[in-house]
Design a protein around this motif. Sequence first.
Motif, PDB file in Angstrom:
ATOM      1  N   PRO A 436       0.815  -1.213   0.000  1.00  0.00           N
ATOM      2  CA  PRO A 436       0.000   0.000   0.000  1.00  0.00           C
ATOM      3  C   PRO A 436       0.851   1.266   0.000  1.00  0.00           C
ATOM      4  O   PRO A 436       1.824   1.368   0.753  1.00  0.00           O
ATOM      5  N   SER A 437       0.496   2.228  -0.840  1.00  0.00           N
ATOM      6  CA  SER A 437       1.212   3.507  -0.885  1.00  0.00           C
ATOM      7  C   SER A 437       0.491   4.523  -0.011  1.00  0.00           C
ATOM      8  O   SER A 437       0.042   5.579  -0.483  1.00  0.00           O
ATOM      9  N   GLU A 438       0.388   4.189   1.243  1.00  0.00           N
ATOM     10  CA  GLU A 438      -0.238   5.085   2.218  1.00  0.00           C
ATOM     11  C   GLU A 438       0.667   5.155   3.434  1.00  0.00           C
ATOM     12  O   GLU A 438       1.516   4.274   3.653  1.00  0.00           O
ATOM     13  N   PRO A 439       0.540   6.209   4.247  1.00  0.00           N
ATOM     14  CA  PRO A 439       1.433   6.350   5.398  1.00  0.00           C
ATOM     15  C   PRO A 439       1.399   5.127   6.307  1.00  0.00           C
ATOM     16  O   PRO A 439       0.337   4.534   6.543  1.00  0.00           O
ATOM     17  N   ILE A 440       2.558   4.768   6.809  1.00  0.00           N
ATOM     18  CA  ILE A 440       2.664   3.600   7.667  1.00  0.00           C
ATOM     19  C   ILE A 440       1.998   3.844   9.015  1.00  0.00           C
ATOM     20  O   ILE A 440       1.586   2.905   9.704  1.00  0.00           O
ATOM     21  N   TYR A 485       2.487  -2.325  12.308  1.00  0.00           N
ATOM     22  CA  TYR A 485       2.440  -2.705  10.890  1.00  0.00           C
ATOM     23  C   TYR A 485       3.728  -3.404  10.474  1.00  0.00           C
ATOM     24  O   TYR A 485       3.695  -4.379   9.713  1.00  0.00           O
ATOM     25  N   VAL A 486       4.870  -2.916  10.956  1.00  0.00           N
ATOM     26  CA  VAL A 486       6.155  -3.546  10.627  1.00  0.00           C
ATOM     27  C   VAL A 486       6.154  -5.002  11.073  1.00  0.00           C
ATOM     28  O   VAL A 486       6.583  -5.898  10.330  1.00  0.00           O
ATOM     29  N   GLU A 487       5.663  -5.265  12.259  1.00  0.00           N
ATOM     30  CA  GLU A 487       5.635  -6.646  12.749  1.00  0.00           C
ATOM     31  C   GLU A 487       4.660  -7.503  11.943  1.00  0.00           C
ATOM     32  O   GLU A 487       4.900  -8.697  11.732  1.00  0.00           O
TER      33      GLU A 487
END
Length: 500
Positions: A436-440, A485-487
């Motif tokens: 996704p090209s949205e803020p993390i 989100y990273v996890e």
Amino acid sequence: MTSSHLRAERRAGDLVAVGHDVIDVLVVGGGVTGAGVALDAASRGLSVALVDKSDLAAGTSRWSSKLAHGGLRYIVAGQLGVAWESAVERNHLFRTIAPHLVRPMRFVVPDLPGYPRGNKSLARAGFTIADGLRVAARTPAALPRTRWVDAEQARRLAPSLRADVRGGFVTVDGALEDDARLVVAIARTAAAHGARIITHCRAVEVARDGALLRDELTGDEMQVRARAVVAATGVWTGGLVEGVPLQPSKGAHVLLRAEALGNPVSAFNILVPGSRNRFVFAVPRPDGTVQVGLTDDAVDDVEDTPTVTDADERFLLETLSTGLASPATADHVVGRFAGLRPLLGRADGASAADLSRRHALLDRDGVLVIVGGKLTTYRRMAQDAVDLVAKNLGSPRPCITTTRPLVGAGAPVAVYDDRLARRFGAEAAEVASCGPSEPIAPGSPVLRCEAVWAVAAEGAVTAEDVDRRLRLDLVPAWSRDARGYVEEVLAASGVGVASD
């Protein structure tokens, strides 16, 4: 050429291979210098393995000033050789190696009441020499000659300057999009030439013919045989080989909200009181912050993650504020970072600020140690090291890294997002397509697709690895808000491991 993508399964295969093969060059250290050595050696056809106890750019190379600069300060200090080498290497970065990761950055060097008598003349002389080096190095027109501007123009570029500023010199130098991104690009380009890039792999012991390695993810150890061993471990060299006269120097920085300094469109320097060639600078970043640095203090204790002390922060803010209409305060600070430079010590007890940035190659019982230098000159440092290794191995192929672009060099096929274009160049569309090209996370400049790409193509196997590649580590709030989100990305990939 092979794929440049660094994946967990590739790492596992590389670990097995280095345990069985005799490799030409084992590089210890995954910072900019080690990655540069790996690329230079692999591009000459040598078999190469690079190992790092943590990760790519886990040490000094991600905590630099993020500039690709010639260094006016080196000229004033009489280090013309370092300034010339920097100008030449800056030219290579701009023209060929990483045009997608470097950009012109204007600096205003203001003339303020209270500055030492003759300071303006000294600065003019230094800029004249610097401009001459630019011309001789065939620097592109994007970095024009220095010029003088009046007070109104100076404050238009840097609105937070004092109202009594008398004008200033405007010089244009190189700024990196990000230092850690440069290191990852170098390492991936080395991988495309066949180098084995193995992170989280510690060199427990090194010798002229190899090393004892330990996989930090599993604890397994193996003996690796190599025809040459290069230690590019910076300030941590003392834990690997003896007899290297290092004097680590700490450079501390703070990140301020851009609006606190009037959203400057130019960087600017403020002279450290009592000095003629030391400055605190404020450099606007594309992520909405302004990077303020830097200190230059000798340290005795080498930490894996050096800290910015309260005294460091006070020095930076108070010095900067001497040139501002309104003082910068701790309330404006959103992030802090510090790095340790591996400077060669001198017997005369010179201060860290006066030590040369010249690099050196040292032989320690058959292990080649490369120390000193600066980020801008990493390629030349690597060339000098591999020239010596190639001579000893009887491999006559010359260095080609001045003409070898890094992965991503060039314009993106389609610009999906300005951030992706700046950070990934020709690979921007591929990065955008992988997630996704949205803020993390709310308020973060980082996009979710970058986290997916870090794991899929850049060798990230822990949450901290992802933080480094995305530079979430610059602002603690960014890292905290993005961690969930990273996890998720790590878990979905099946390669996530416990954090460092």
